[in-house]
Design an enzyme around this catalytic site. Structure first.
Site, PDB file in Angstrom:
ATOM      1  CE  LYS A  20      -3.831  -2.339   2.385  1.00  0.00           C
ATOM      2  NZ  LYS A  20      -4.669  -2.341   3.616  1.00  0.00           N
ATOM      3  CE1 TYR A  60      -9.299  -3.220   0.720  1.00  0.00           C
ATOM      4  CE2 TYR A  60      -8.733  -1.138  -0.309  1.00  0.00           C
ATOM      5  CZ  TYR A  60      -8.369  -2.253   0.434  1.00  0.00           C
ATOM      6  OH  TYR A  60      -7.076  -2.395   0.886  1.00  0.00           O
ATOM      7  CG  PHE A  68     -13.130   1.490   7.944  1.00  0.00           C
ATOM      8  CD1 PHE A  68     -12.487   1.063   6.784  1.00  0.00           C
ATOM      9  CD2 PHE A  68     -13.835   0.544   8.689  1.00  0.00           C
ATOM     10  CE1 PHE A  68     -12.548  -0.268   6.374  1.00  0.00           C
ATOM     11  CE2 PHE A  68     -13.891  -0.792   8.282  1.00  0.00           C
ATOM     12  CZ  PHE A  68     -13.248  -1.196   7.118  1.00  0.00           C
ATOM     13  NE  ARG A  96      -6.257 -12.551   4.872  1.00  0.00           N
ATOM     14  CZ  ARG A  96      -6.982 -11.427   4.956  1.00  0.00           C
ATOM     15  NH1 ARG A  96      -6.852 -10.484   4.037  1.00  0.00           N
ATOM     16  NH2 ARG A  96      -7.817 -11.249   5.949  1.00  0.00           N
ATOM     17  CB  THR A 102      -7.229  -6.701   9.534  1.00  0.00           C
ATOM     18  OG1 THR A 102      -7.653  -7.762   8.667  1.00  0.00           O
ATOM     19  CG2 THR A 102      -7.643  -5.367   8.948  1.00  0.00           C
ATOM     20  NE  ARG A 113      -1.780  -6.058   7.063  1.00  0.00           N
ATOM     21  CZ  ARG A 113      -2.886  -6.642   6.620  1.00  0.00           C
ATOM     22  NH1 ARG A 113      -3.448  -7.637   7.303  1.00  0.00           N
ATOM     23  NH2 ARG A 113      -3.442  -6.248   5.497  1.00  0.00           N
ATOM     24  CG  ASN A 123      -3.314  -2.612   7.081  1.00  0.00           C
ATOM     25  OD1 ASN A 123      -3.264  -2.013   6.009  1.00  0.00           O
ATOM     26  ND2 ASN A 123      -4.304  -3.437   7.384  1.00  0.00           N
ATOM     27  CG  HIS A 126      -4.915  -6.364  -0.399  1.00  0.00           C
ATOM     28  ND1 HIS A 126      -6.122  -6.447   0.256  1.00  0.00           N
ATOM     29  CD2 HIS A 126      -4.998  -7.198  -1.471  1.00  0.00           C
ATOM     30  CE1 HIS A 126      -6.908  -7.299  -0.405  1.00  0.00           C
ATOM     31  NE2 HIS A 126      -6.254  -7.760  -1.452  1.00  0.00           N
ATOM     32  CD  GLU A 137      -8.551  -9.136  -3.717  1.00  0.00           C
ATOM     33  OE1 GLU A 137      -7.374  -9.522  -3.540  1.00  0.00           O
ATOM     34  OE2 GLU A 137      -9.354  -8.964  -2.769  1.00  0.00           O
TER      35      GLU A 137
END
Ligand code: IDP
Length: 160
Positions: A20, A60, A68, A96, A102, A113, A123, A126, A137
Site C-alpha cells: 500500500k 474494496y 471507515f 495471509r 488486519t 504487519r 497496515n 494487502h 482481484e
C-alpha cells in the site's frame, strides 16, 4: 467443477498481494517481495501504479458501506502501490499468515504487519482472503498479458 477445484488446490494457486502507499513510501517494497521469494513462491506479475478511485471501489466492494471507507479511500489514493501476483501451493492462506492480522497490533512479530507497522489504517500491505477473491482481484489489477508464465529453476527443490 471437480477439475476446477483440483486446479485451484494445486501448486498454481495465485494470490494478489499489494504494498500500500505507506509501504511504498517507507521503502518496504523490497522486504515484502523478499519474504514471498524466500518462502518459495513464484512472482507472476509486478507493477508500481497509482490506483484510481473507481478501481479501489471495485477492489474494496464489500467495504464501501463501512464508516471507515472514506478514510481507506483517501489512504489508498495517497500515492503509488506495488501490485503483485504470487503463485504456489496454498499461497492465499499462507500469504495471509505472512501478512499478519488486519490490525497490526494483533499481528505476531515475524509477520509483515507484526514487524513493520502499528495502526490498522496504515497496515502497509494487502493480501487476498480467498482463492475466489484472489482471482477476482488479479482480474481487476492486471491484464492477462501482464502475467508471465515461466519455470523457476528451484521448483523441484520446493515441491515433493
Ligand atoms: P484485510 O486488508 O486484512 O483483508 P479488510 O477487512 O478487508 O482487511 O479491510 C481492508 C483494509 O481496510 C484494511 O487492510 C485496513 O487498511 C482498512 N481497515 C479495515 N478495518 C478498518 C478500521 O476499522 N479502521 C480503519 N481502517 C480499517
Amino acid at each position: 467443477v471437480a477439475r476446477a477445484r483440483v486446479h485451484m488446490a494445486g501448486n498454481d494457486e495465485r494470490t494478489y498481494i499489494m504494498v500500500k502507499p505507506d509501504g511504498v513510501q517507507r521503502g518496504l517494497v523490497g522486504q515484502i517481495i523478499g519474504r514471498f521469494e524466500q518462502r518459495g513462491y513464484q512472482l507472476k506479475g509486478l507493477k508500481l501504479m497509482q490506483p484510481t478511485e473507481a478501481l479501489l471501489r471495485q477492489h474494496y466492494n464489500e467495504l464501501v458501506t463501512k464508516a471507515f471507507f472514506p478514510r481507506l479511500l483517501e489512504y489508498m489514493l495517497s500515492g503509488p502501490v506495488c501490485a503483485m501476483v504470487w503463485e504456489g501451493k496454498g499461497v492465499v492462506a499462507t500469504g495471509r499468515m505472512m501478512l499478519g492480522a488486519t490490525n497490526p497490533q494483533a499481528s505476531a512479530p515475524g509477520t509483515i504487519r507484526g514487524d513493520y507497522c502499528i495502526d490498522v489504517g496504515k497496515n502497509i500491505c494487502h493480501g487476498s482472503d480467498s482463492v475466489e477473491n484472489a482471482e477476482r482481484e488479479i482480474g481487476l489489477w492486471f491484464s492477462a498479458d501482464e502475467l508471465l508464465s515461466w519455470t523457476p529453476h528451484s521448483r523441484p527443490w520446493l515441491y515433493e
